[in-house]
Scaffold this motif. Structure first.
Motif, PDB file in Angstrom:
ATOM      1  N   ILE A 279     -10.383   6.200  12.690  1.00  0.00           N
ATOM      2  CA  ILE A 279      -9.403   5.162  12.997  1.00  0.00           C
ATOM      3  C   ILE A 279      -9.919   3.796  12.544  1.00  0.00           C
ATOM      4  CG2 ILE A 279      -8.265   3.911  14.878  1.00  0.00           C
ATOM      5  CD1 ILE A 279      -7.982   6.563  16.346  1.00  0.00           C
ATOM      6  N   TYR A 280     -11.188   3.529  12.764  1.00  0.00           N
ATOM      7  CA  TYR A 280     -11.792   2.269  12.344  1.00  0.00           C
ATOM      8  C   TYR A 280     -11.578   2.035  10.851  1.00  0.00           C
ATOM      9  CZ  TYR A 280     -15.458  -1.355  12.048  1.00  0.00           C
ATOM     10  OH  TYR A 280     -16.151  -2.533  11.854  1.00  0.00           O
ATOM     11  N   ASN A 281     -11.710   3.101  10.073  1.00  0.00           N
ATOM     12  CA  ASN A 281     -11.605   2.980   8.617  1.00  0.00           C
ATOM     13  C   ASN A 281     -10.174   3.041   8.095  1.00  0.00           C
ATOM     14  OD1 ASN A 281     -14.369   2.730   8.314  1.00  0.00           O
ATOM     15  ND2 ASN A 281     -14.711   4.892   7.852  1.00  0.00           N
ATOM     16  N   SER A 282      -9.190   3.102   8.970  1.00  0.00           N
ATOM     17  CA  SER A 282      -7.797   3.258   8.533  1.00  0.00           C
ATOM     18  C   SER A 282      -6.979   1.979   8.626  1.00  0.00           C
ATOM     19  CB  SER A 282      -7.115   4.339   9.382  1.00  0.00           C
ATOM     20  OG  SER A 282      -6.971   3.918  10.741  1.00  0.00           O
ATOM     21  N   MET A 283      -7.621   0.845   8.878  1.00  0.00           N
ATOM     22  CA  MET A 283      -6.879  -0.368   9.211  1.00  0.00           C
ATOM     23  C   MET A 283      -6.051  -0.940   8.068  1.00  0.00           C
ATOM     24  SD  MET A 283      -6.935  -1.104  12.341  1.00  0.00           S
ATOM     25  CE  MET A 283      -7.019   0.619  12.809  1.00  0.00           C
ATOM     26  N   ARG A 284      -6.354  -0.588   6.809  1.00  0.00           N
ATOM     27  CA  ARG A 284      -5.532  -1.097   5.711  1.00  0.00           C
ATOM     28  C   ARG A 284      -4.078  -0.649   5.859  1.00  0.00           C
ATOM     29  NH1 ARG A 284      -7.506  -3.736   1.466  1.00  0.00           N
ATOM     30  NH2 ARG A 284      -9.766  -3.900   1.258  1.00  0.00           N
ATOM     31  N   GLN A 285      -3.870   0.457   6.557  1.00  0.00           N
ATOM     32  CA  GLN A 285      -2.514   0.954   6.750  1.00  0.00           C
ATOM     33  C   GLN A 285      -1.659   0.033   7.613  1.00  0.00           C
ATOM     34  OE1 GLN A 285      -2.555   5.082   8.093  1.00  0.00           O
ATOM     35  NE2 GLN A 285      -4.532   5.392   7.081  1.00  0.00           N
ATOM     36  N   THR A 286      -2.294  -0.898   8.340  1.00  0.00           N
ATOM     37  CA  THR A 286      -1.530  -1.814   9.188  1.00  0.00           C
ATOM     38  C   THR A 286      -0.893  -2.946   8.394  1.00  0.00           C
ATOM     39  OG1 THR A 286      -3.420  -3.276   9.628  1.00  0.00           O
ATOM     40  CG2 THR A 286      -3.135  -1.363  11.088  1.00  0.00           C
ATOM     41  N   GLY A 287      -1.369  -3.182   7.160  1.00  0.00           N
ATOM     42  CA  GLY A 287      -0.869  -4.311   6.377  1.00  0.00           C
ATOM     43  C   GLY A 287      -1.579  -5.613   6.658  1.00  0.00           C
ATOM     44  N   PHE A 288      -2.718  -5.539   7.374  1.00  0.00           N
ATOM     45  CA  PHE A 288      -3.380  -6.795   7.728  1.00  0.00           C
ATOM     46  C   PHE A 288      -3.950  -7.508   6.513  1.00  0.00           C
ATOM     47  CE2 PHE A 288      -7.476  -4.668   7.521  1.00  0.00           C
ATOM     48  CZ  PHE A 288      -8.388  -5.696   7.330  1.00  0.00           C
ATOM     49  N   THR A 289      -4.324  -6.757   5.460  1.00  0.00           N
ATOM     50  CA  THR A 289      -4.938  -7.415   4.303  1.00  0.00           C
ATOM     51  C   THR A 289      -3.938  -8.290   3.553  1.00  0.00           C
ATOM     52  OG1 THR A 289      -4.561  -5.402   3.016  1.00  0.00           O
ATOM     53  CG2 THR A 289      -6.741  -5.695   3.984  1.00  0.00           C
ATOM     54  N   ILE A 290      -2.702  -7.835   3.398  1.00  0.00           N
ATOM     55  CA  ILE A 290      -1.712  -8.675   2.716  1.00  0.00           C
ATOM     56  C   ILE A 290      -1.345  -9.872   3.591  1.00  0.00           C
ATOM     57  CG2 ILE A 290       0.199  -7.211   3.509  1.00  0.00           C
ATOM     58  CD1 ILE A 290       0.057  -9.475   0.383  1.00  0.00           C
ATOM     59  N   SER A 291      -1.342  -9.705   4.910  1.00  0.00           N
ATOM     60  CA  SER A 291      -1.079 -10.847   5.794  1.00  0.00           C
ATOM     61  C   SER A 291      -2.185 -11.883   5.664  1.00  0.00           C
ATOM     62  CB  SER A 291      -0.959 -10.368   7.247  1.00  0.00           C
ATOM     63  OG  SER A 291       0.161  -9.532   7.407  1.00  0.00           O
ATOM     64  N   MET A 292      -3.432 -11.412   5.653  1.00  0.00           N
ATOM     65  CA  MET A 292      -4.580 -12.303   5.488  1.00  0.00           C
ATOM     66  C   MET A 292      -4.529 -13.015   4.143  1.00  0.00           C
ATOM     67  SD  MET A 292      -8.559 -11.056   5.156  1.00  0.00           S
ATOM     68  CE  MET A 292      -8.137 -10.021   3.742  1.00  0.00           C
ATOM     69  N   THR A 293      -4.250 -12.257   3.081  1.00  0.00           N
ATOM     70  CA  THR A 293      -4.217 -12.845   1.747  1.00  0.00           C
ATOM     71  C   THR A 293      -3.075 -13.828   1.601  1.00  0.00           C
ATOM     72  OG1 THR A 293      -5.181 -10.802   0.863  1.00  0.00           O
ATOM     73  CG2 THR A 293      -4.195 -12.318  -0.715  1.00  0.00           C
ATOM     74  N   THR A 294      -1.944 -13.546   2.239  1.00  0.00           N
ATOM     75  CA  THR A 294      -0.806 -14.466   2.189  1.00  0.00           C
ATOM     76  C   THR A 294      -1.164 -15.805   2.801  1.00  0.00           C
ATOM     77  OG1 THR A 294       0.832 -12.681   2.211  1.00  0.00           O
ATOM     78  CG2 THR A 294       1.558 -14.848   2.976  1.00  0.00           C
ATOM     79  N   LEU A 345       6.453 -14.827  -6.303  1.00  0.00           N
ATOM     80  CA  LEU A 345       6.713 -13.447  -6.723  1.00  0.00           C
ATOM     81  C   LEU A 345       6.422 -12.475  -5.585  1.00  0.00           C
ATOM     82  CD1 LEU A 345       7.542 -11.623  -9.082  1.00  0.00           C
ATOM     83  CD2 LEU A 345       5.115 -11.487  -9.718  1.00  0.00           C
ATOM     84  N   SER A 346       5.362 -12.737  -4.843  1.00  0.00           N
ATOM     85  CA  SER A 346       5.032 -11.884  -3.705  1.00  0.00           C
ATOM     86  C   SER A 346       6.150 -11.879  -2.678  1.00  0.00           C
ATOM     87  CB  SER A 346       3.721 -12.367  -3.070  1.00  0.00           C
ATOM     88  OG  SER A 346       3.401 -11.607  -1.931  1.00  0.00           O
ATOM     89  N   LEU A 347       6.734 -13.050  -2.432  1.00  0.00           N
ATOM     90  CA  LEU A 347       7.867 -13.137  -1.502  1.00  0.00           C
ATOM     91  C   LEU A 347       9.111 -12.488  -2.087  1.00  0.00           C
ATOM     92  CD1 LEU A 347       7.680 -16.740   0.012  1.00  0.00           C
ATOM     93  CD2 LEU A 347       7.625 -14.593   1.279  1.00  0.00           C
ATOM     94  N   GLU A 348       9.378 -12.754  -3.347  1.00  0.00           N
ATOM     95  CA  GLU A 348      10.587 -12.228  -3.980  1.00  0.00           C
ATOM     96  C   GLU A 348      10.569 -10.704  -4.012  1.00  0.00           C
ATOM     97  OE1 GLU A 348      14.260 -12.179  -5.562  1.00  0.00           O
ATOM     98  OE2 GLU A 348      13.182 -13.937  -4.824  1.00  0.00           O
ATOM     99  N   GLN A 349       9.400 -10.109  -4.181  1.00  0.00           N
ATOM    100  CA  GLN A 349       9.286  -8.657  -4.264  1.00  0.00           C
ATOM    101  C   GLN A 349       8.918  -8.021  -2.923  1.00  0.00           C
ATOM    102  OE1 GLN A 349       6.486  -7.837  -7.436  1.00  0.00           O
ATOM    103  NE2 GLN A 349       7.965  -8.358  -9.031  1.00  0.00           N
ATOM    104  N   ALA A 350       9.067  -8.762  -1.846  1.00  0.00           N
ATOM    105  CA  ALA A 350       8.780  -8.227  -0.513  1.00  0.00           C
ATOM    106  C   ALA A 350       9.682  -7.035  -0.211  1.00  0.00           C
ATOM    107  CB  ALA A 350       8.979  -9.313   0.538  1.00  0.00           C
ATOM    108  N   ALA A 351       9.180  -6.171   0.645  1.00  0.00           N
ATOM    109  CA  ALA A 351       9.950  -4.977   1.003  1.00  0.00           C
ATOM    110  C   ALA A 351       9.560  -4.537   2.407  1.00  0.00           C
ATOM    111  CB  ALA A 351       9.697  -3.852   0.006  1.00  0.00           C
ATOM    112  N   ARG A 361       4.829  -8.522  -1.148  1.00  0.00           N
ATOM    113  CA  ARG A 361       4.165  -7.559  -2.030  1.00  0.00           C
ATOM    114  C   ARG A 361       2.748  -8.040  -2.324  1.00  0.00           C
ATOM    115  NH1 ARG A 361       4.659  -5.972  -8.006  1.00  0.00           N
ATOM    116  NH2 ARG A 361       3.916  -3.808  -7.985  1.00  0.00           N
ATOM    117  N   GLY A 362       1.804  -7.161  -2.180  1.00  0.00           N
ATOM    118  CA  GLY A 362       0.406  -7.548  -2.332  1.00  0.00           C
ATOM    119  C   GLY A 362      -0.052  -7.731  -3.763  1.00  0.00           C
ATOM    120  N   ALA A 363       0.537  -6.971  -4.701  1.00  0.00           N
ATOM    121  CA  ALA A 363       0.034  -6.968  -6.078  1.00  0.00           C
ATOM    122  C   ALA A 363      -0.024  -8.356  -6.716  1.00  0.00           C
ATOM    123  CB  ALA A 363       0.868  -6.013  -6.937  1.00  0.00           C
TER     124      ALA A 363
END
Length: 483
Positions: A279-294, A345-351, A361-363
Motif C-alpha cells: 500500500i505504501y508503494n501504491s500512492m501514485r494511484q491517488t493522483g497526488f503527484t499531478i496535484s503536487m506538480t500543478t 494545456l494540462s488544464l485543457e486536456q484534464a479528464a 493531465r500530467g504529461a
C-alpha cells in the motif's frame, strides 16, 4: 470554521509549544522572534489573501457548507479545476512565487490522497481503518484550514548504503507500539515551513523495498507532540532589516528543518499506514503527484513572471538596450511562455478519473519538473549579468534618510531618463535580494532539488513517462523506406 484569517493563523501558532531550534536557540514564540516573525506575518497574509480574493480562492465545501480554500478542493468538474487554478495563481502572488511551501502545497496533496480511499485501504480492504483515518484527517484539515509541514526524505549518512533502507537506524521507522498507538523513531528531511505549521505529516514519497515493513508508516501529528523536534537551518530572514533594504529576506524566509522523532507516540486514529509496503508503494494511484506538480508549476510560473518583470525594469533603469541584454530578456520570456503553455494545456486536456474526480493531465507538466531546476538558476544568472556592479551600488534606507547624503545620492545615483535615485535603488536592492542574499542562496538550492534533481526527472521522463510510440514509428517508417 472554514478558511482562516491571518490573525486566526497567528493565534494558533502562539498556542502551540513546538520545539523549534534556529541558530542554536530554542524559539518560544515563532510569531514574535526576529528571525521568524517576518515569515509568520507573510503566512498570515497568505491566509488573509484567501478572503481578499474570495471569488477565486474560496469555494463552498460540500460537507461543511463553509467557505474553504480551493486548495482543499476535490474537483468533480472541469469548471472546478479552473476555479482551483485561478485561486492557486492568486495565492502564489502573495510571495511572488518565492515561498515554495505555502499551505496550499500540502493541501493539494492531501485532497488527492483523500480522493482515493480505496488505494489507502488496499484492494482487499485490509487497511480500511487507515483509509478512514486519512479521510477524516483531510476533512479536518479543510474544515480548520490547518498548515502542514512534511518530511519524506531520509537523511544522507552514507550514499553507499542509504538506498538499501533495510537496517537503516537513522531514518524514521516504527520501533514499537502500545495500546495508544505506534512509536516511531528517527530523522527525516526536509520540513519546510516547520515553524509555521500546525501538524507534521509523514507519507509515502519514494518506493521502499519489500520487507521494509517498519519503514512503511504514514501519519499526521500536531507539532507539539512530545519527542518531535525541529533543527532549522541558519536563518536567512535578515532580522530587523528595513523592508526597503531587504524586501524579500525580511518577508519570505519559510525555513527548512531537520525533523527528529525521538520515540514519538502516534495515536491510532492518526495512523494512515502501519507496515504495509504494498500500500505504501501504491500512492501514485491517488493522483497526488499531478496535484503536487500543478501547484509547484503555478508557483514557478509566478516566480518566472516576477523575474522577467524585474529584469526588464533593471534594464530600463540603466538604459541597457544592448542586443545581448534584449536576447537574455527574450530568454526569460521563453521560460514564462513555455511554463504558461504547459499549464494551460494540462488544464485543457484534464479528464475525470473513473470515480468522477478531475485531474489536470500530467504529461504537459512532466518536462517542467526536469527543466525548471535548470531554468531557475539561469534566471538568477541573467539577472546577475544585467545587474552587474549596479547590484552593489544601492544606497540603504538609512543613507537615503541622512540629510547630508541624500542630495549627493540624488545627484549621482539616479537612473536613465530621469529615474529617481530611490526608485533605482529599490529595484536593484530587490534584485540583489533575489539573486545574491542568503535567502537567494537557499532559493537556488530549493529550485534545483525541490522536486528531485533535474537529472533524475529527465531520466524518469525518458524511462517511465514519455510515450515513445510515435517517435519509434517514425524511425521504423524511415528504415522501411531504405529496404
Amino acid at each position: 470554521m472554514g478558511a482562516r484569517t491571518g490573525s486566526q493563523f497567528l493565534d494558533g501558532l502562539r498556542k502551540t509549544r513546538r520545539e523549534i531550534w534556529v541558530d542554536g536557540e530554542k524559539i518560544a514564540d515563532v510569531t514574535a522572534h526576529p528571525k521568524l516573525r517576518g515569515g509568520a506575518e507573510s503566512l498570515a497574509a497568505h491566509f488573509d489573501r484567501q478572503h481578499a480574493w474570495a471569488d477565486e480562492c474560496l469555494f463552498t465545501h460540500p460537507d461543511s457548507g463553509q467557505p474553504t480554500s480551493v486548495s482543499h478542493m476535490i474537483p468533480r468538474s472541469h469548471d472546478e479545476l479552473r476555479h482551483r487554478h485561478a485561486g492557486l495563481v492568486r495565492l502564489s502572488e502573495g510571495s511572488m512565487g518565492i515561498m515554495g511551501r505555502t499551505p496550499d502545497y500540502m493541501n493539494m496533496k492531501f485532497a488527492a490522497f483523500a480522493s482515493a480511499p480505496g488505494v489507502w485501504a488496499g484492494a482487499d480492504g485490509r487497511n480500511a481503518q487507515g483509509a478512514r483515518n486519512l479521510v477524516a484527517f483531510q476533512r479536518r484539515l479543510a474544515e480548520q484550514d490547518l498548515s502542514l509541514t512534511h518530511t519524506i526524505i531520509q537523511p544522507t549518512t552514507d550514499k553507499r548504503t542509504d538506498a538499501k533502507l533495510l537496517g537503516n537506524k537513522v531514518t524514521v521507522r516504527k520501533v514499537g507500539q502500545t495500546a495508544d498507538g505506534i512509536i516511531v523513531r528517527g530523522g527525516r528531511v526536509l520540513a519546510t515551513l516547520a515553524p509555521y505549521a500546525d501538524e507534521q505529516t509523514v507519507y509515502p514519497g519514494q518506493p521502499i523495498p519489500a520487507g521494509a515493513t517498519e519503514y512503511a508508516v504514514s501519519f499526521a501529528i500536531p507539532l507539539d507532540t512530545p519527542g518531535l523536534k525541529f533543527l532549522c537551518r541558519d536563518s536567512a530572514a535578515a532580522p530587523g532589516a528595513d523592508p526597503f533594504d531587504r524586501p524579500l529576506s525580511s518577508r519570505f524566509d519559510e525555513q527548512d528543518a531537520f525533523c527528529i522523532f525521538d520515540d514519538v507516540l502516534v495515536p491510532w486514529d492518526r495512523v494512515f499506514i502501519d507496515g504495509d509496503v504494498e500500500i505504501y508503494n501504491s500512492m501514485r494511484q491517488t493522483g497526488f503527484t499531478i496535484s503536487m506538480t500543478t501547484q509547484s508549476s503555478v508557483r514557478a510560473l509566478t516566480k518566472l513572471e516576477f523575474a522577467y518583470g524585474l529584469a526588464t525594469r533593471m534594464a530600463e533603469l540603466i538604459g541597457d538596450h544592448a542586443p545581448a541584454t534584449i536576447e537574455m530578456l527574450g530568454e526569460l520570456a521563453c521560460y514564462v511562455r513555455m511554463t504558461a503553455n504547459a499549464l494551460e494545456l494540462s488544464l485543457e486536456q484534464a479528464a475525470p478519473r473513473e470515480d468522477g474526480v478531475w485531474f489536470p493531465r500530467g504529461a504537459p507538466l512532466e518536462p517542467l519538473r526536469a527543466m525548471l531546476p535548470v531554468w531557475m538558476p539561469r534566471v538568477a544568472e541573467i539577472i546577475t549579468l544585467i545587474g552587474s556592479h549596479n547590484l552593489l551600488t544601492t544606497p540603504s534606507r538609512a543613507q537615503f534618510d541622512d540629510p547630508g547624503l541624500r542630495p549627493l545620492i540624488d545627484e549621482m545615483l539616479g537612473g536613465a531618463d530621469g529615474a529617481a535615485a530611490d526608485d533605482r535603488a529599490a529595484v536593484f536592492r530587490l534584485a540583489w535580494d533575489f539573486v545574491g542574499s542568503a535567502l537567494a542562496g537557499r532559493g537556488f538550492l530549493y529550485e534545483r532539488f525541490y522536486l528531485t534533481s533535474a537529472a533524475r526527472n529527465k531520466q524518469m521522463l525518458h524511462q517511465r513517462f514519455f510515450d515513445r510510440t510515435r517517435s519509434q514509428a517514425l524511425v521504423d517508417d524511415m528504415l522501411s523506406r531504405a529496404c
